[in-house]
Design a protein around this motif. Structure first.
Motif, PDB file in Angstrom:
ATOM      1  N   PHE A  73     -13.186  -0.971  -0.774  1.00 26.78           N
ATOM      2  CA  PHE A  73     -11.792  -0.611  -0.959  1.00 26.78           C
ATOM      3  C   PHE A  73     -11.178  -1.537  -2.001  1.00 26.78           C
ATOM      4  O   PHE A  73     -11.480  -2.738  -2.050  1.00 26.78           O
ATOM      5  N   ASP A  74     -10.318  -0.978  -2.836  1.00 29.23           N
ATOM      6  CA  ASP A  74      -9.639  -1.787  -3.850  1.00 29.23           C
ATOM      7  C   ASP A  74      -8.541  -2.613  -3.195  1.00 29.23           C
ATOM      8  O   ASP A  74      -7.801  -2.140  -2.335  1.00 29.23           O
ATOM      9  N   ALA A  75      -8.444  -3.854  -3.623  1.00 25.51           N
ATOM     10  CA  ALA A  75      -7.387  -4.724  -3.098  1.00 25.51           C
ATOM     11  C   ALA A  75      -6.049  -4.314  -3.699  1.00 25.51           C
ATOM     12  O   ALA A  75      -5.942  -4.011  -4.887  1.00 25.51           O
ATOM     13  N   LYS A  76      -5.020  -4.255  -2.854  1.00 24.52           N
ATOM     14  CA  LYS A  76      -3.689  -3.880  -3.308  1.00 24.52           C
ATOM     15  C   LYS A  76      -2.682  -4.909  -2.805  1.00 24.52           C
ATOM     16  O   LYS A  76      -2.858  -5.529  -1.760  1.00 24.52           O
ATOM     17  N   SER A  77      -1.636  -5.070  -3.564  1.00 26.34           N
ATOM     18  CA  SER A  77      -0.678  -6.130  -3.269  1.00 26.34           C
ATOM     19  C   SER A  77       0.356  -5.745  -2.217  1.00 26.34           C
ATOM     20  O   SER A  77       1.059  -6.585  -1.692  1.00 26.34           O
ATOM     21  N   SER A  78       0.470  -4.445  -1.922  1.00 20.22           N
ATOM     22  CA  SER A  78       1.485  -4.030  -0.959  1.00 20.22           C
ATOM     23  C   SER A  78       1.130  -4.529   0.435  1.00 20.22           C
ATOM     24  O   SER A  78      -0.033  -4.719   0.773  1.00 20.22           O
ATOM     25  N   SER A  79       2.132  -4.737   1.250  1.00 24.29           N
ATOM     26  CA  SER A  79       1.900  -5.299   2.579  1.00 24.29           C
ATOM     27  C   SER A  79       1.216  -4.307   3.504  1.00 24.29           C
ATOM     28  O   SER A  79       0.588  -4.681   4.466  1.00 24.29           O
ATOM     29  N   LYS A  80       1.347  -3.035   3.236  1.00 28.83           N
ATOM     30  CA  LYS A  80       0.707  -2.020   4.067  1.00 28.83           C
ATOM     31  C   LYS A  80       0.239  -0.898   3.156  1.00 28.83           C
ATOM     32  O   LYS A  80       1.043  -0.252   2.507  1.00 28.83           O
ATOM     33  N   SER A  81      -1.089  -0.708   3.090  1.00 23.74           N
ATOM     34  CA  SER A  81      -1.621   0.257   2.127  1.00 23.74           C
ATOM     35  C   SER A  81      -2.687   1.122   2.786  1.00 23.74           C
ATOM     36  O   SER A  81      -3.561   0.611   3.481  1.00 23.74           O
ATOM     37  N   SER A  82      -2.586   2.432   2.581  1.00 27.12           N
ATOM     38  CA  SER A  82      -3.593   3.351   3.115  1.00 27.12           C
ATOM     39  C   SER A  82      -4.823   3.333   2.227  1.00 27.12           C
ATOM     40  O   SER A  82      -4.719   3.285   0.991  1.00 27.12           O
ATOM     41  N   SER A 107      -5.558   1.952   7.165  1.00 29.89           N
ATOM     42  CA  SER A 107      -4.714   1.033   6.410  1.00 29.89           C
ATOM     43  C   SER A 107      -4.906  -0.397   6.883  1.00 29.89           C
ATOM     44  O   SER A 107      -5.282  -0.655   8.028  1.00 29.89           O
ATOM     45  N   PHE A 108      -4.664  -1.306   5.936  1.00 34.66           N
ATOM     46  CA  PHE A 108      -4.616  -2.736   6.227  1.00 34.66           C
ATOM     47  C   PHE A 108      -3.150  -3.155   6.342  1.00 34.66           C
ATOM     48  O   PHE A 108      -2.290  -2.658   5.627  1.00 34.66           O
ATOM     49  N   GLY A 115      -3.791  -6.913  10.352  1.00 37.80           N
ATOM     50  CA  GLY A 115      -5.028  -6.315  10.846  1.00 37.80           C
ATOM     51  C   GLY A 115      -5.360  -5.031  10.109  1.00 37.80           C
ATOM     52  O   GLY A 115      -4.852  -4.778   9.004  1.00 37.80           O
ATOM     53  N   ALA A 116      -6.171  -4.231  10.710  1.00 37.64           N
ATOM     54  CA  ALA A 116      -6.607  -2.983  10.080  1.00 37.64           C
ATOM     55  C   ALA A 116      -6.774  -1.903  11.141  1.00 37.64           C
ATOM     56  O   ALA A 116      -7.143  -2.184  12.282  1.00 37.64           O
ATOM     57  N   ASN A 117      -6.489  -0.670  10.744  1.00 39.42           N
ATOM     58  CA  ASN A 117      -6.644   0.474  11.643  1.00 39.42           C
ATOM     59  C   ASN A 117      -7.288   1.618  10.860  1.00 39.42           C
ATOM     60  O   ASN A 117      -6.651   2.221   9.992  1.00 39.42           O
ATOM     61  N   PHE A 118      -8.552   1.874  11.148  1.00 34.25           N
ATOM     62  CA  PHE A 118      -9.297   2.877  10.391  1.00 34.25           C
ATOM     63  C   PHE A 118      -9.930   3.909  11.325  1.00 34.25           C
ATOM     64  O   PHE A 118     -10.376   3.586  12.428  1.00 34.25           O
TER      65      PHE A 118
END
Length: 494
Positions: free
Chosen positions: A80-89, A134-135, A177-180
């Motif tokens: 997964f690509d790292a993204k700067s947003s606090s919550k990203s799908s 999402s993380f 955390g993460a929920n997948f």
């Protein structure tokens, strides 16, 4: 004269005739029951095989998966690509071929050219694992509670194990955390130009339509009824695989048993998804003559090296569970038991007939003294035995049909566990779609309702057994009656 005498003698000996008829009836009824249950077992096994093979498929050609190289990883790998947003799908699809090594599409034509092959078609088996979710970033807080910042700035605070720049408290990451969700399903690439052979051959379109020959590269799909229900798909619904949108044009239901394939795509689309241009994992083969399947198998193995040819008999050997156990009992124990009971019924009928002749010494001796030749006496005994046999046959057929109807009405459930034939299939959830018979890496358990169909052949067999029983009993009794002399009748007079 013969008919009148025959009727009178049978009427005088009703009990003896009934005992002989019942003995034959029990043996014949058992034969009918065992034959009908065995036929039901065969039908149940055919359902299991057709659920994997496809209607009209006589054998499949695959190639065993090569052993992984040392140090190589064969497991799923998601990035997964790292993204700067606090919550990203995030979402990722992993497409893997299954069913052994990929074969060149040109091999399909080579197989078709083999002696005894009527037609051949290639298919590509895939397993797609979709991970989406999402993380959520956590918050770094110092133990003194004097500062709070996002985890991205934790380095300025000395990190989780360092000291805080403002108060010296040790910061800790809280929350985040993460929920997948993970969705794994099977896909079969279908040659739309020949759908009568291959993965879709055992499916019936119950809603919408199937592929047309012009949709070789169309972004359309046919989904199984069970998968459509779980995903709430209907005709016209769309879904994405690796960013490509597909439209559902048909809902399919398996003609027999259960389907191990969730989604059907045109072969070229499946090849594009798996990056396997001009590749197939399974070649479905139909022989010109079903009696020559073994010869065709040897022909393909001899001319196309490195491939594994699997027939329905090979697959049947991998079926275990209560279906296999019951089938073995019906074909071995049941068969010999019915033969033993039938032989005993014939023997009892013959002995009873012979014993009855012994008690009719005066009658037969008198008939001979009146001028009856031995052949007439023999004919009389055989005629009576034949009538007893036919009565026993009628009762036996009635009892056998009742037993078969009872089994069909109850329809006991049998389980069939489909193991691997050792073909080296890649497997995956849902068992290998179109991956060839018995090629699942994991056991797939099916439940089959047992029936006991009675064919005209079975009825004809019962009639033949009734006649045979009557002839055996009559021959033994007639032989004894023909040896009697008129003097025997006079000696029996008190």
């Amino acid at each position: 004269m013969f008919g009148i005498y025959l009727k009178r003698e049978l009427g005088r000996r009703k009990k003896a005739a009934l005992v002989i008829a019942l003995g034959l009836a029990l043996g014949i009824a058992l034969v009918i029951t065992v034959s009908s249950v065995s036929a039901g077992m065969t039908q149940a096994q055919d359902k299991v095989l057709k659920s994997l093979y496809g209607l009209g498929t006589d054998m499949t050609v695959t190639k065993a998966q090569s052993a992984p190289k040392a140090g190589s990883s064969q497991g799923p790998n998601f990035k997964f690509d790292a993204k700067s947003s606090s919550k990203s799908s995030q979402s990722s699809d992993r497409v893997m071929t299954q069913g052994g090594q990929a074969l060149k599409s040109s091999l399909v034509e080579k197989v078709s050219a083999q002696k005894g092959v009527a037609s051949a078609v290639g298919a590509l088996s895939l397993n797609i694992t979709k991970v989406d979710g999402s993380f959520t970033q956590g918050k770094a807080k110092s133990t003194s509670g004097s500062s709070s910042s996002s985890s991205s700035s934790s380095q300025n605070q000395g990190g989780p194990g360092g000291s805080s720049g403002s108060g010296g408290g040790q910061p800790q990451v809280q929350g985040g955390g993460a929920n997948f969700n993970v969705n794994s399903y099977s896909v079969a690439g279908v040659d739309v130009s020949n759908q009568e052979l291959g993965p879709l051959a055992s499916m019936k379109i119950t809603s919408g339509k199937t592929f047309t020959s012009s949709q070789t590269s169309a972004k359309v799909a046919v989904v199984s009824k069970s998968y459509a229900k779980s995903k709430k798909y209907k005709v016209g619904s769309t879904f994405k695989v690796s960013g490509t949108k597909y439209t559902v044009i048909g809902i399919a239901t398996p003609s027999s048993s259960e389907s191990s394939t969730d989604v059907y795509l045109p072969l070229k689309q499946a090849q594009t998804l798996a990056d396997s241009k001009n590749k197939v994992t399974t070649i479905y083969v139909k022989a010109t003559d079903s009696k020559q399947i073994s010869a065709v198998k040897k022909e393909i193995q001899a001319n196309i090296s490195g491939t594994t040819v699997t027939t329905s008999s090979d697959l049947a050997s991998t079926v275990s569970g209560s279906l296999s156990t019951a089938s073995s009992l019906a074909s071995s124990v049941g068969k010999w038991l019915s033969i033993a009971v039938l032989a005993a019924a014939f023997l009892v009928a013959a002995l009873l007939t012979s014993s009855a002749v012994s008690r009719r010494v005066r009658e037969f001796g008198t008939l001979k003294a009146l001028g009856w030749p031995s052949r007439n006496v023999t004919r009389q005994v055989v005629g009576e035995s034949m009538v007893n046999g036919l009565i026993g046959g009628g009762l036996g057929i009635a009892l056998g049909l009742a037993a078969a109807y009872t089994v069909t009405a109850i329809s006991p459930k049998l389980t069939a566990q489909l193991g691997s034939t050792g073909g080296g299939m890649g497997g995956g959830p849902g068992g290998g779609p179109g991956g060839g018979p018995g090629q699942q890496s994991a056991s797939n358990t099916l439940q089959i309702a047992l029936t006991a169909p009675v064919s005209l052949t079975t009825i004809a067999l019962a009639v033949g057994l009734a006649v045979t029983g009557g002839l055996i009993a009559g021959a033994m009794g007639g032989w004894r009656a023909s040896r009697m002399r008129p003097a025997d009748a006079l000696r029996s007079v008190s």
